[in-house]
Design an enzyme around this catalytic site. Sequence first.
Site, PDB file in Angstrom:
ATOM      1  N   ASP A   1      26.633  14.150  45.458  1.00  0.00           N
ATOM      2  CA  ASP A   1      26.974  13.950  46.300  1.00  0.00           C
ATOM      3  C   ASP A   1      27.560  11.550  46.250  1.00  0.00           C
ATOM      4  O   ASP A   1      26.290  11.542  45.912  1.00  0.00           O
ATOM      5  CB  ASP A   1      26.423  13.965  47.616  1.00  0.00           C
ATOM      6  CG  ASP A   1      26.698  15.472  47.337  1.00  0.00           C
ATOM      7  OD1 ASP A   1      26.836  17.102  46.576  1.00  0.00           O
ATOM      8  OD2 ASP A   1      25.975  16.059  49.242  1.00  0.00           O
TER       9      ASP A   1
ATOM     10  N   HIS B   1      22.450  13.506  44.662  1.00  0.00           N
ATOM     11  CA  HIS B   1      23.162  12.007  44.952  1.00  0.00           C
ATOM     12  C   HIS B   1      23.264  11.315  43.417  1.00  0.00           C
ATOM     13  O   HIS B   1      22.874  11.428  42.622  1.00  0.00           O
ATOM     14  CB  HIS B   1      22.540  11.688  45.612  1.00  0.00           C
ATOM     15  CG  HIS B   1      22.626  13.006  46.773  1.00  0.00           C
ATOM     16  ND1 HIS B   1      21.555  13.513  47.301  1.00  0.00           N
ATOM     17  CD2 HIS B   1      23.583  12.724  48.401  1.00  0.00           C
ATOM     18  CE1 HIS B   1      21.360  14.242  48.496  1.00  0.00           C
ATOM     19  NE2 HIS B   1      22.619  13.237  48.728  1.00  0.00           N
TER      20      HIS B   1
END
Length: 217
Positions: A36, A179
Amino acid sequence: MRTKLLVTAAMLAASVATAVPAQAAACSGYVGLTFDDGPSSTTQNLLNALRQNGLRATTFNVGKNAASSPALVRAQVSAGMWVGNHSYTHPHLTQLSRAQVDSEISRTQQAIAAAGGGTPKLFRPPYGETNSTVQSVASQYGLRQIIWDVDSQDWNNASVDAIVQANGRLTNGQVILMHDWPANTIAAIPGIARVLASHGLCAGMISPQTGRAVAPS
């Protein structure tokens, strides 16, 4: 000499023919690696690590980042990644009006498409926060909402080993949250490749139909 060359060529062809099915057979299941918050200054390092270790993933991009760094979106696609929608400014969507949610999602669709990332089919709400309004707007844009089965905790300063171990808990069809920006996540990529291989799992795509990881099409 000619006979020897023909025999060598035949042996090489046979070895290539058997190598492909053997590699395919090694995948007893597929998992969805997701990253992300990109694209960012660390995206290229992440992509390099994934490619070097034979992994593909879904990158859930923030719209404003895609708009400001279109070359990195194209790099994600060139590296074999699938690009998803992660809202435009990464807000708490459940606290917004329907019109604001619509703006967050629609602008990101446009930004990613304009950057060369295609039109996303997958959507991850920031913080995993969703409600009926968020789901309704996402559906309006043909997006499948994707949360996760395992949280790597990389956003919470998880160590390299902890991130690798989190990936080791994945089972067929499951999705893990990671992430784009933590240094430990990038450092964990070789270990992630090893632990998945040890479990007979391969990095797959996330199906827009089921939301589960499947073999890349």
